[in-house]
Write an enzyme that holds these catalytic residues in place. Structure first.
Site, PDB file in Angstrom:
ATOM      1  N   HIS A   1       0.812  -1.219   0.000  1.00  0.00           N
ATOM      2  CA  HIS A   1       0.000   0.000   0.000  1.00  0.00           C
ATOM      3  C   HIS A   1       0.846   1.271   0.000  1.00  0.00           C
ATOM      4  O   HIS A   1       0.328   2.359  -0.257  1.00  0.00           O
ATOM      5  CB  HIS A   1      -1.007  -0.007   1.171  1.00  0.00           C
ATOM      6  CG  HIS A   1      -0.433   0.299   2.515  1.00  0.00           C
ATOM      7  ND1 HIS A   1      -0.149  -0.691   3.437  1.00  0.00           N
ATOM      8  CD2 HIS A   1      -0.104   1.471   3.112  1.00  0.00           C
ATOM      9  CE1 HIS A   1       0.318  -0.124   4.541  1.00  0.00           C
ATOM     10  NE2 HIS A   1       0.354   1.180   4.374  1.00  0.00           N
TER      11      HIS A   1
ATOM     12  N   ASP B   1       0.214  -7.691   1.674  1.00  0.00           N
ATOM     13  CA  ASP B   1       0.530  -6.261   1.673  1.00  0.00           C
ATOM     14  C   ASP B   1       2.029  -6.022   1.676  1.00  0.00           C
ATOM     15  O   ASP B   1       2.526  -5.133   2.371  1.00  0.00           O
ATOM     16  CB  ASP B   1      -0.131  -5.534   2.852  1.00  0.00           C
ATOM     17  CG  ASP B   1      -0.153  -4.013   2.660  1.00  0.00           C
ATOM     18  OD1 ASP B   1       0.093  -3.563   1.519  1.00  0.00           O
ATOM     19  OD2 ASP B   1      -0.387  -3.290   3.634  1.00  0.00           O
TER      20      ASP B   1
ATOM     21  N   ASN C   1       4.996   4.885   9.195  1.00  0.00           N
ATOM     22  CA  ASN C   1       5.767   3.707   9.626  1.00  0.00           C
ATOM     23  C   ASN C   1       5.571   2.518   8.694  1.00  0.00           C
ATOM     24  O   ASN C   1       6.357   1.561   8.741  1.00  0.00           O
ATOM     25  CB  ASN C   1       5.370   3.273  11.035  1.00  0.00           C
ATOM     26  CG  ASN C   1       6.133   3.985  12.129  1.00  0.00           C
ATOM     27  OD1 ASN C   1       5.575   4.759  12.892  1.00  0.00           O
ATOM     28  ND2 ASN C   1       7.441   3.713  12.205  1.00  0.00           N
ATOM     29  N   SER C   2       4.527   2.544   7.875  1.00  0.00           N
ATOM     30  CA  SER C   2       4.209   1.388   7.036  1.00  0.00           C
ATOM     31  C   SER C   2       5.398   0.971   6.177  1.00  0.00           C
ATOM     32  O   SER C   2       6.016   1.801   5.498  1.00  0.00           O
ATOM     33  CB  SER C   2       3.033   1.716   6.119  1.00  0.00           C
ATOM     34  OG  SER C   2       1.840   1.833   6.843  1.00  0.00           O
TER      35      SER C   2
ATOM     36  N   LEU D   1      -3.505 -26.223   1.139  1.00  0.00           N
ATOM     37  CA  LEU D   1      -3.917 -27.567   1.541  1.00  0.00           C
ATOM     38  C   LEU D   1      -5.250 -27.966   0.916  1.00  0.00           C
ATOM     39  O   LEU D   1      -5.596 -29.141   0.894  1.00  0.00           O
ATOM     40  CB  LEU D   1      -4.040 -27.659   3.066  1.00  0.00           C
ATOM     41  CG  LEU D   1      -2.742 -27.603   3.871  1.00  0.00           C
ATOM     42  CD1 LEU D   1      -3.041 -27.790   5.351  1.00  0.00           C
ATOM     43  CD2 LEU D   1      -1.760 -28.656   3.392  1.00  0.00           C
TER      44      LEU D   1
END
Length: 261
Positions: free
Chosen positions: A18, A48, A124-125, A180
Site C-alpha cells: 500500500h 501487503d 511507519n508502514s 492444503l
C-alpha cells in the site's frame, strides 16, 4: 510517504504494497541523505508486501531474524518514518502472535500478524520491527485505531513470511503459494461442544476444495490440525501462514487430533 527495509547489499528493499501501490515514481531516501529512484520488482496484495530495488551497491542490509522464535512479552523496536520524522525508533513488547484483524483485501489474503505496542503511526508502514539484536522480525503494516493514530495496537507481517514472499517476487515476479485445499476455522467453546472436540487449540477442518491434497493425504472433516512440520498450530491464521510459506509441490507433515487421538 512510508518506510522500508534494505534486505540485500545490492539494493533490494522490502516495503508495504500500500506504500507503492499506484505510484508513478518511487524515491528512496537513505540515512546519508542520498535520494535514489526505485523500481518495483513485484507486489503481493495478499500480504501487503512489495519488493523494490535501487541501483546501488555496498548498502547495509538488515539481518533476518526468526519470527517463529519470537515470544510474547519480549522487547521489540519499530523503525521508520512516522509523520515524515526520518529514522524514528520506538520501543515496546510483542503483545500477541497470529493476529487476524481482517484488514487486507487480497483474494487469498494471509493475516497472521505480530502484534506490538511499540508506537507505530502513519508513515511507519513498510518499516522494520526488530528484536534486541537488531534482527528483522517483522514489517510494520497496520494499526488498530479509532482516530487514525497510535493507540497501542500495531501489527507486523512476520519476517519468516516476508522472507519467503520477497524470495518469490525476486525469483519469479509473483508469489508461489502452497494450499492444503481445506476450509478451516478457529476453535471456540461452541464449536468444541458441538463437534465434541478434545482440544481447544488448533485449526478445525470444516471441508475441502476440489482436488484437495489434504483430503488425498488422509485428513478428514472434523480433524483439528495441531502441528505443521512439528511446530504447534495455535489457530487458523498461524496455520495459513505456515502453509503459505511453502511452494506448490513441497511436502509438509501435518499432525491432527482426531477424536482425542
Amino acid at each position: 510517504t512510508g518506510s522500508w527495509v534494505i534486505i540485500s547489499n545490492d539494493g533490494y528493499i522490502v516495503t508495504n504494497n500500500h506504500v507503492v501501490q499506484g505510484a508513478e515514481k518511487i524515491e528512496v531516501t537513505l540515512d546519508d541523505k542520498r535520494v535514489l529512484e526505485a523500481q518495483v520488482v513485484g507486489t503481493d496484495p495478499n500480504t501487503d508486501l512489495a519488493l523494490i530495488k535501487v541501483s546501488a551497491n555496498n548498502l547495509m542490509a538488515c539481518p533476518w531474524g526468526n519470527s517463529d522464535d519470537v515470544q510474547v512479552g519480549e522487547w521489540a523496536l519499530a523503525v521508520g518514518n512516522p509523520f515524515n520524522l526520518n529514522s524514528t525508533v520506538t520501543a515496546g513488547i510483542i503483545s500477541a502472535k497470529g493476529r487476524d484483524i481482517n484488514i487486507l483485501n487480497g483474494q487469498s489474503k494471509i493475516e497472521s500478524f505480530l502484534q506490538t505496542d511499540a508506537a507505530v503511526n502513519p508513515g511507519n508502514s513498510g518499516g522494520a520491527l526488530v528484536n534486541m539484536k537488531g534482527e528483522l522480525i517483522g514489517i510494520n503494516t497496520a494499526i488498530a485505531s479509532r482516530n487514525g493514530v497510535y493507540e497501542g495496537y500495531a501489527f507486523a507481517v512476520p519476517a519468516n513470511l516476508v522472507k519467503k514472499i520477497v524470495e518469490d517476487l525476486k525469483d519469479f515476479g509473483s508469489v508461489k503459494r502452497g494450499y492444503l485445499g481445506i476450509t478451516v476455522a478457529d476453535i471456540n467453546e461452541k464449536l468444541a461442544q458441538d463437534e465434541d472436540l478434545k482440544v481447544r487449540q488448533g485449526a478445525y477442518v470444516g471441508g475441502f476444495s476440489d482436488n484437495s491434497p489434504a483430503r488425498d493425504a488422509g485428513i478428514r472433516k472434523g480433524d483439528v490440525i495441531i502441528k505443521i512440520d512439528g511446530k504447534s498450530v495455535k489457530n487458523r491464521p498461524t496455520m495459513m501462514e505456515m502453509v503459505s510459506r511453502k511452494r506448490p509441490g513441497e511436502e509438509i507433515n501435518v499432525t491432527v487430533n482426531r477424536d482425542g487421538e
